[in-house]
Enzyme design. Structure first.
Site, PDB file in Angstrom:
ATOM      1  N   ASP A  63       0.862  -1.169   0.000  1.00  0.00           N
ATOM      2  CA  ASP A  63       0.000   0.000   0.000  1.00  0.00           C
ATOM      3  C   ASP A  63       0.907   1.231   0.000  1.00  0.00           C
ATOM      4  O   ASP A  63       2.127   1.129   0.092  1.00  0.00           O
ATOM      5  CB  ASP A  63      -0.977  -0.018   1.190  1.00  0.00           C
ATOM      6  CG  ASP A  63      -2.201   0.857   0.915  1.00  0.00           C
ATOM      7  OD1 ASP A  63      -2.137   1.704  -0.007  1.00  0.00           O
ATOM      8  OD2 ASP A  63      -3.222   0.710   1.605  1.00  0.00           O
TER       9      ASP A  63
HETATM   10  C1  NOJ Z   1      -3.955   3.932   0.084  1.00  0.00           C
HETATM   11  C2  NOJ Z   1      -5.148   3.036   0.241  1.00  0.00           C
HETATM   12  O1  NOJ Z   1      -5.086   2.351   1.468  1.00  0.00           O
HETATM   13  C3  NOJ Z   1      -5.300   2.032  -0.885  1.00  0.00           C
HETATM   14  O2  NOJ Z   1      -6.501   1.356  -0.715  1.00  0.00           O
HETATM   15  C4  NOJ Z   1      -5.216   2.708  -2.202  1.00  0.00           C
HETATM   16  O3  NOJ Z   1      -5.389   1.781  -3.234  1.00  0.00           O
HETATM   17  C5  NOJ Z   1      -3.863   3.396  -2.313  1.00  0.00           C
HETATM   18  N1  NOJ Z   1      -3.743   4.394  -1.274  1.00  0.00           N
HETATM   19  C6  NOJ Z   1      -3.653   4.059  -3.666  1.00  0.00           C
HETATM   20  O4  NOJ Z   1      -4.442   5.170  -3.789  1.00  0.00           O
END
Ligand code: NOJ
Length: 746
Positions: free
Chosen positions: A289
Site C-alpha cells: 500500500d
Molecule cells: C492507500 C489506500 O489504502 C489504498 O486502498 C489505495 O489503493 C492506495 N492508497 C492508492 O491510492
C-alpha cells in the site's frame, strides 16, 4: 511533454527484419512464460528493481512523498527505474507517459493503476451500498462498467475490490467493503473480480484484492491503527473474501497498513509467503500500500528504508507503492548477498507476466484510444446501470403508517437539507474521475419525479455545524407548515466516507436532530433520507421521523434513484449488510458475534450476564434488515431430514407470502448455528440467501440446499474442519426475525 523514440521497437524494426530474429520477449507468438524468462535474462538488477517501483502521477492518495516533478519522473521512467504508475489517467496522458517507458533500453511498458472503487466517470453506489442489493449480477455489471470506462481511459489495473470485513462503523473505510459478514463478503468479492477482470480483454482491467490482511480489525475503528487478532479470527472472519477473490482468478493483492501478530502485514512472511504464495498457490503479484514499506520504520519494525525493503521482499512482498525503497536498495541488497536474485526474479517475473498478458508489449497503446474513451465515459447506458444499482442499494428502515410511497394526494413537498442540493457533498473520497456537478442531486431528482412546482427547498442546517442554526431551522419549519409532507436529507457529507475518515462519534449531528425536533412539532409527516458512507446511530431520530430511507452514497444517479423510491416507482428491496448500533459505546455490535459463557435471558431480565448496564445488547436495526412497501410472512420451515451425513445434502424449505399491498422483492436469508464445536463459534452465520419477486398476495416455497461443507469452519492453521453434532438452522427476512429448526451432522 518530452517525446521519446521507442528504443526497443526502433531497434527491432531496423535490425530484426525477420520476425524470427526478434528477441523472444518481443515476439507475440512466443509463450508468455518464455517471453518473461527471456526478458529477465536481458535485465540488469537495477532494471529489475525498477520494475518493482511504483510512482504516483498527478495525484497523491497518501502523504506526499516528496516526489519529483514530471520532468524527473519521465527521466526515471525512461531509465528503467519505474515499473508502474498510479494516479495517471486519461487516454492522452497515459499515452504520453507510456512513450517514455517504451523509449527505455528494453522498452518495457508501464502498468497504470488507479483506484476505481465504485466507478471511474459514471459513479455507482459505494460498495457497502451496492452490497445491500444482494444482487450479484448487478454488482458484477457495476464493476464491468467501471472496468470498461477506466480501460478506455488508459487504466490497466485497479486497486480493488477492497475485501476487508469490518463491524466497526467508526472506521471510514467500511464504505469500500461488503459489511460484517465473511460468507456474503466472499460472494461479493468473486462477483466484483469477475466484473473487473472479465476475460482480461481491453474492456477489462486487472483487479487487486486488498488490504491483505484484516485491515478491518483496526483498533477502535481508528484509521492506520494497530490490529491484534487471533489466527482463528483471521481465518474465519477476515480471510474468506480475500480467498474468494484469489479463487476467482484475481491478478494482484495489496498489503495493508496494519499489523498481524505484532508484525506489519507488508513485512509479514506468514501472510504473504506461507499463506498467500504457498498455501493458496497465488501466482499473481503483490503490491504494497502507499508507503507501507516505508511505514515499517515508523512502526519500529525496520531500522531504515533499506531494512524495510529487505523485510518486505523477504516476506514475499513485491511492488513498492511510493516508498521508492525497492528501486534504491535492491541492487545493494543483492550485491551484499542478503537477497537472492531468484527472489527478485520471482517478483519481477510475476509483474512482467501481467504486462505480457495484457498485450502491452505488442500493443502498448491499446488502452489509449481517445475516441473510445469519449464514447465510453458517462454514456447514457452506463448512467442507466448506475441508476438501477442505486435504486437497489437503498434500505428502508422505518415506514410508519405506510407514509411511503408518497401518495397522489401529496401535492406539496418541503425538501429540506443542504445535502439535497449542494453537490459538493454528493460523492465520497473515492469518486474516481466522477464530477459531482454531473451527478443528479436529490433536489433535481425530486423535481423530475414530482414536478418542480411541487417542491419547495430549504437548507435546514450547515455542514459539520455542531451549533444549531436557528434561522435555517425556522425557514425549514415555515416551508414544512405550508407543505403536505417534509422530506429531510440528513447524515454526513460524502467527504467523510473513505480512507482517513474515521469518526469517534457517528450519531446524527446535533443540529440535524434539532431540525427534526422542530419539524416534528409541525405535525406534518417527516421522511428522513439519510446519506452516509456508514451506518450511523439513529437512536435519537427514530421517533422524530415517520419514515427513514437509508440511502448511503449512491453515485451519479443518486437523486433520481431516491426520488423514484419515494414516488413508489421502485419498491425498496435493499437489506443492510452492517448492523446499526444504538450507541457508539455498543460498537462492535454485529449479528455473528460469539457465544458467551453468560448469555442474556430471552427477555433480557435478571443479572450476571454479558451486557452493558445502560444499553441493551441488540442493534437498532440488525444485519439483513430492510423493509419493503409490501410485507412478507415466512411459514412452514421444513427440513428434508433431521440427519445429514457427508454424502448427502439437506433441503431446507420455507414458504414466503407477500401479504402486503404492493408487488415486491424479498431477500430470504438462511443462517446456521453450530451448537457445540472445538472452538467457540458465532451465535449465527449466514450460509445462503435468495432474492425473489412476489406479486401481492402471492406465496412461493423456496428451497436451500445445505451440505456438510456449509457447516465447516477454520482451525487456527487455516484448515477447514467439519465436526459432527447438532446444528440449528434459521430462515427469515433478516438476522433477527427468523423461523428455527434443527438437525444433526453425523
Ligand atoms: C492507500 C489506500 O489504502 C489504498 O486502498 C489505495 O489503493 C492506495 N492508497 C492508492 O491510492
Amino acid at each position: 511533454m518530452i517525446r521519446f523514440v521507442p528504443y526497443a521497437l526502433l531497434i527491432c524494426t531496423m535490425a530484426c527484419s525477420q520476425t524470427t530474429e526478434k528477441p523472444v520477449y518481443l515476439r507475440s507468438d512466443a509463450k508468455t512464460e518464455d517471453r518473461v524468462t527471456d526478458l529477465l535474462k536481458r535485465m540488469t538488477v537495477e532494471e529489475k528493481a525498477g520494475q518493482l517501483n511504483q510512482l504516483a502521477g498527478d495525484l497523491n492518495t497518501g502523504p506526499a512523498s516528496g516526489n519529483a516533478d514530471w520532468q524527473h519522473k519521465l527521466e526515471a521512467i525512461k531509465n528503467g527505474q519505474v515499473g508502474s504508475m498510479l494516479n495517471v489517467v486519461g487516454a492522452a496522458k497515459t499515452r504520453q507517459v507510456q512513450e517514455a517507458a517504451l523509449a527505455g533500453r528494453l522498452g518495457i511498458p508501464l502498468l497504470f493503476g488507479y483506484d476505481v472503487m465504485h466507478g471511474y466517470k459514471t459513479i455507482f453506489p459505494i460498495p457497502l451500498a451496492e452490497a445491500c442489493s444482494w444482487e450479484l449480477e448487478q454488482v458484477e455489471r457495476n464493476h464491468a462498467v467501471a472496468a470498461a470506462e477506466s480501460s478506455s481511459a488508459g487504466v490497466h489495473w485497479t486497486f480493488g475490490p477492497m475485501c476487508d470485513i469490518s463491524d466497526d462503523p467508526r472506521w471510514g473505510r467500511v464504505m469500500e467493503g461488503a459489511g460484517e459478514d465473511p460468507w456474503y463478503g466472499a460472494q461479493l468479492a468473486a462477483a466484483r473480480v469477475k466484473g473487473l477482470q472479465g476475460n482480461l480483454d481491453t474492456n477489462h482491467i486487472l483487479a487487486c484484492v486488498k488490504h491483505f490482511a484484516a485491515y478491518g480489525a483496526v483498533e477502535g475503528g481508528k484509521e492506520y491503527a494497530y490490529t491484534d487478532l487471533s489466527r482463528v479470527a483471521l481465518w474465519n472472519k477476515y480471510m474468506p473474501p480475500y480467498k474468494a477473490a484469489i479463487d476467482a482468478g484475481i491478478a494482484t493483492v495489496m498489503n495493508g497498513f496494519t499489523t498481524f501478530e505484532g508484525i506489519p502485514v507488508t513485512g509479514n512472511r506468514y501472510l504473504v509467503t506461507d499463506v498467500l504464495k504457498n498455501k493458496w498457490n497465488f501466482k499473481g503479484f503483490v503490491v504494497s500500500d502507499w508507503n507501507s514499506i516505508g511505514e515499517m520504520v515508523n512502526w519500529g519494525y525496520a531500522a531504515d528504508k533499506k531494512d524495510a525493503a529487505f523485510k518486505a521482499i523477504s516476506a514475499g512482498s513485491m511492488m513498492d507503492m511510493e516508498t521508492q525503497a525497492m528501486v534504491k536498495f535492491i541492487p545493494e541488497l543483492v550485491k551484499e548477498g542478503k537477497i537472492q536474485m531468484k527472489e527478485i526474479d520471482d517478483a519481477v517475473g510475476r509483474i512482467l507476466y501481467y504486462k505480457f498478458k495484457l498485450g502491452l508489449f505488442d500493443n502498448p497503446f491499446a488502452y489509449c484510444n481517445e475516441a473510445r474513451e469519449k464514447a465510453t465515459l458517462f454514456s447514457n447506458e452506463n448512467r442507466k446501470q448506475s441508476l438501477e444499482a442505486a435504486k437497489r442499494s437503498i434500505v428502508l428502515l422505518k415506514n410508519e403508517n405506510k407514509v411511503l410511497p408518497l401518495k397522489k394526494e401529496v401535492k406539496k413537498i418541503a425538501l429540506i437539507g443542504l445535502y439535497a442540493s449542494d453537490k459538493s457533498h454528493i460523492f465520497d473520497f473515492w469518486k474516481g474521475q466522477g464530477n459531482p456537478n454531473d451527478a443528479v442531486s436529490l433536489q433535481e431528482g425530486m423535481a423530475a419525479a414530482f414536478g418542480t412546482s411541487s417542491i419547495s427547498y430549504s437548507a435546514g442546517y450547515v455542514d459539520l455545524s455542531t451549533t444549531t442554526n436557528k434561522s435555517l431551522i425556522a425557514e425549514a419549519v415555515a416551508k414544512t407548515r405550508s407543505a403536505d409532507i417534509a422530506v429531510v436529507n440528513i447524515g454526513l457529507s460524502g467527504d467523510l466516507a473513505g480512507e482517513d475518515r474515521s469518526l469517534a462519534n457517528i450519531a446524527i449531528p446535533a443540529d440535524q436532530v434539532e431540525l427534526l425536533k422542530e419539524l416534528k412539532k409541525t405535525g406534518k409527516p417527516v421522511i428522513a433520507v439519510v446519506s452516509a458512507g456508514r451506518p450511523m446511530i439513529l437512536t435519537e431520530i427514530t421517533d422524530l421521523c415517520d419514515a427513514i430511507l437509508y440511502t448511503w452514497i449512491l453515485g451519479s444517479e443518486s437523486g433520481n434513484a431516491i426520488a423514484q423510491v419515494l414516488a413508489g416507482e421502485y419498491n425498496p428491496s435493499g437489506k443492510t449488510v452492517m448492523s446499526f448500533p444504538k450507541a457508539t459505546g455498543q460498537i462492535p455490535v454485529y449479528y455473528n458475534h460469539f457465544k458467551t459463557g453468560r448469555p442474556s435471558t430471552t427477555d433480557g431480565k435478571g443479572n450476571w450476564y454479558s451486557r452493558y448496564r445502560d444499553v441493551d445488547n441488540h442493534p437498532l436495526y440488525p444485519f439483513g434488515f430492510g423493509l419493503s412497501y409490501s410485507h412478507f410472512t415466512y411459514s412452514n420451515l421444513t427440513l428434508s431430514d433431521s440427519i445429514l451425513d457427508n454424502n448427502h445434502t439437506l433441503q431446507v424449505k420455507v414458504t414466503i407470502t407477500n401479504d402486503g399491498d404492493h408487488d415486491g422483492e424479498e431477500v430470504a436469508q438462511l443462517y446456521i448455528n453450530d451448537v457445540a464445536a472445538s472452538i467457540v463459534r458465532p451465535v449465527k452465520e449466514l450460509k445462503g440467501y435468495q432474492k425473489i419477486m412476489l406479486k401481492k398476495g402471492e406465496s412461493k416455497t423456496i428451497q436451500f440446499t445445505l451440505g456438510s461443507s456449509d457447516l465447516s469452519f477454520y482451525d487456527a492453521s487455516g484448515n477447514s474442519v467439519v465436526e459432527p453434532g447438532k446444528f440449528e438452522v434459521f430462515v427469515g427476512g433478516n438476522s433477527r426475525d427468523v423461523l428455527q429448526e434443527q438437525f444433526w451432522l453425523k
